[in-house]
Design an enzyme around this catalytic site. Sequence first.
Site, PDB file in Angstrom:
ATOM      1  CD  GLU A  48      -3.116  -1.233   0.597  1.00 24.59           C
ATOM      2  OE1 GLU A  48      -2.997  -0.125  -0.497  1.00 24.59           O
ATOM      3  OE2 GLU A  48      -3.824  -2.218   0.241  1.00 24.59           O
ATOM      4  CG  ASN A  52      -0.916   5.262  -0.770  1.00 18.43           C
ATOM      5  OD1 ASN A  52      -1.623   5.255  -1.661  1.00 18.43           O
ATOM      6  ND2 ASN A  52      -1.036   5.390   0.318  1.00 18.43           N
ATOM      7  NE  ARG A 107      -5.081   3.588  -6.447  1.00 16.61           N
ATOM      8  CZ  ARG A 107      -4.615   2.269  -6.287  1.00 16.61           C
ATOM      9  NH1 ARG A 107      -4.598   1.543  -7.302  1.00 16.61           N
ATOM     10  NH2 ARG A 107      -3.977   1.634  -5.310  1.00 16.61           N
TER      11      ARG A 107
END
Lengths: 151, 101
Positions: A48, A52, A107
């Site tokens: 994650e 990002n 997203r």
Amino acid sequence: MNIINEMRIDFLACPENESFARMVISAFILPLNPTLEQLGDVKTSVSEAVTNAIIHGYGNAGGTVRMKAQMDDSGELTVDVIDNGCGIVDIQKARTPFFSSTDESERSGMGFTVMESFMDEVMVFSEKGLGTTVRMRKLIDAHEDAVAQHA
Amino acid sequence: MLTHERQRATVEIKLTGELDHNYANQIRPQLDDLISDPTIKRLVFDLDELHFMDSSGIGMIIGRYKLMARRGGRVAVRCGNRQIDRIFEMAGLYQIIEKLA
């Protein structure tokens, strides 16, 4: 608390390196003898944070992601995922479930929520135009005595 | 890897390997092609042999859910991996898509 191992790695902010980062962190924590669930938690959280950095930090335009990790003799893992990208203007908003700043379709906005659920602690340091550091901690050592010691 | 099977109005997609942002980007065009026929009303994701998924998988599945919902269709998921199941629960995915045993 003594540091028993640490590492640092720099890699290109491209989607192919999302799985690379997961492999690296898995290999790093394996000596701590994590449970399958702990391993999955760490892999998912790193995935994650790195995703990002690639999408939001650098806007899919390359750059370098740095991952630093450290483990201490209590079995606690600390992972930093660092980018020198655009930074986060409103960190609180970014951490809100289902919030996504990007135009990239699909997203889910669940990245920080996943990290917060799977790790013991998630800290975000960010400055507009300078970049973002996500620091995550998790007690990995599965042995009962180590957990008791930590409590 | 992605394999698929069609039976009347149902398409079942089986995904193996690791579903992250990179893999989601790679398979999205093929996936949308497979369900482009508007007579398809039910899409089933078989994730029993998926070894990893992060929130990018949630985005991809919600995207297909919206597509199917626009034509009055539905989406279901079969998932034997506990880690992945936890992410679905966290995102409240089972409120909008069916969970198959």
